[in-house]
Design an enzyme around this catalytic site. Structure first.
Site, mmCIF file in Angstrom:
data_model
loop_
_atom_site.group_PDB
_atom_site.id
_atom_site.type_symbol
_atom_site.label_atom_id
_atom_site.label_comp_id
_atom_site.label_asym_id
_atom_site.label_seq_id
_atom_site.Cartn_x
_atom_site.Cartn_y
_atom_site.Cartn_z
ATOM 1 N N HIS A 17 0.590 -1.451 0.066
ATOM 2 C CA HIS A 17 0.470 -0.350 0.170
ATOM 3 C C HIS A 17 1.045 1.426 -0.165
ATOM 4 O O HIS A 17 0.555 2.541 -0.757
ATOM 5 C CB HIS A 17 -0.575 0.146 1.199
ATOM 6 C CG HIS A 17 -1.917 -1.026 1.445
ATOM 7 N ND1 HIS A 17 -1.735 -1.838 2.563
ATOM 8 C CD2 HIS A 17 -2.405 -1.639 0.162
ATOM 9 C CE1 HIS A 17 -3.599 -2.407 1.952
ATOM 10 N NE2 HIS A 17 -3.208 -2.123 0.552
ATOM 11 N N LYS A 41 -15.450 -7.688 6.298
ATOM 12 C CA LYS A 41 -14.664 -8.571 6.274
ATOM 13 C C LYS A 41 -13.798 -9.088 7.710
ATOM 14 O O LYS A 41 -12.934 -9.587 7.196
ATOM 15 C CB LYS A 41 -13.946 -7.041 5.552
ATOM 16 C CG LYS A 41 -14.216 -6.774 4.325
ATOM 17 C CD LYS A 41 -13.079 -5.881 3.548
ATOM 18 C CE LYS A 41 -12.865 -6.999 1.927
ATOM 19 N NZ LYS A 41 -11.294 -6.074 1.455
ATOM 20 N N ARG A 94 -2.033 -6.371 -8.525
ATOM 21 C CA ARG A 94 -0.372 -7.386 -8.399
ATOM 22 C C ARG A 94 -0.443 -8.445 -8.831
ATOM 23 O O ARG A 94 0.147 -8.920 -9.334
ATOM 24 C CB ARG A 94 -1.330 -8.148 -7.492
ATOM 25 C CG ARG A 94 -1.006 -7.440 -5.860
ATOM 26 C CD ARG A 94 -1.722 -7.970 -4.743
ATOM 27 N NE ARG A 94 -2.716 -8.329 -4.841
ATOM 28 C CZ ARG A 94 -3.366 -8.116 -3.656
ATOM 29 N NH1 ARG A 94 -3.207 -8.331 -2.437
ATOM 30 N NH2 ARG A 94 -5.043 -8.696 -3.155
ATOM 31 N N SER A 132 -3.104 -7.709 2.335
ATOM 32 C CA SER A 132 -3.586 -7.850 4.267
ATOM 33 C C SER A 132 -4.015 -8.671 4.442
ATOM 34 O O SER A 132 -3.710 -9.170 5.628
ATOM 35 C CB SER A 132 -4.784 -6.520 3.903
ATOM 36 O OG SER A 132 -4.202 -5.797 3.728
#
Length: 177
Positions: A17, A41, A94, A132
């Site tokens: 990030h 989440k 990514r 994450s």
């Protein structure tokens, strides 16, 4: 003023990030690091804790003349971008699988707010596998995440894990009584 938002859960903030923030900052005068409030989440940290950690780590990131602001939001990213008067939404990619998902999101955001562009930046090679979710999983299983997340974040994760363990132990002891 060229203002962008960089939305995400940032649970936890990773060096990937920070790399996206650093590399996108020359494109804008101001960037809002927009922490998504999404209880679905199952976050490790509250929105307030995530905002505080990001605010504490950001001064270490070289951003030239781009001002960084940390804020949180719920709901649609496109709505938050419009309300923030942003001209762009910054997203990191990514892998091909990220691109497919991000493309769908960018097209929907364009439909909702045609004046706001989505800017994709490829992840730095050293962070191309870092997410994450992966950092949480590796950390919780005792793996090393040094160099992949900021030291402050790792310390907060360690503290959170210890506190969770203590809470579970207290509950277990209470049930035994």
């Amino acid at each position: 003023m060229r203002r962008a938002i960089f939305p995400g859960s940032f649970d936890p903030l990773t060096n990937g990030h920070l790399d996206i923030i650093k590399r996108s900052s020359p494109l804008f005068d101001e960037m809002i690091i927009a922490v998504l409030n999404n209880a679905d989440k199952n976050p490790m940290f509250s929105v307030g804790e995530r905002c505080a950690m990001i605010s504490e780590v950001l001064p270490t990131v070289e951003t030239g003349n781009c001002s960084l602001i940390v804020d949180s939001f719920s709901g649609l990213t496109a709505d938050f971008a419009r309300e923030s008067r942003a001209i762009a939404i910054v997203r990191g990619i990514r892998a091909v699988s990220d691109y497919e998902y991000e493309l769908r999101m960018a097209l929907m955001n364009r439909r909702l707010e045609p004046e706001i562009e989505t800017v994709f930046l490829m992840a730095g090679e050293e962070y191309s596998y870092v997410s994450s979710t992966l950092m949480k999983e590796v950390f919780e299983l005792g793996g090393r995440v040094a160099g992949l997340i900021p030291e402050l974040v790792e310390a907060k994760m360690r503290s959170s894990m210890i506190n969770d363990f203590r809470r579970r132990e207290r509950r277990r002891k209470d049930r035994e009584l």
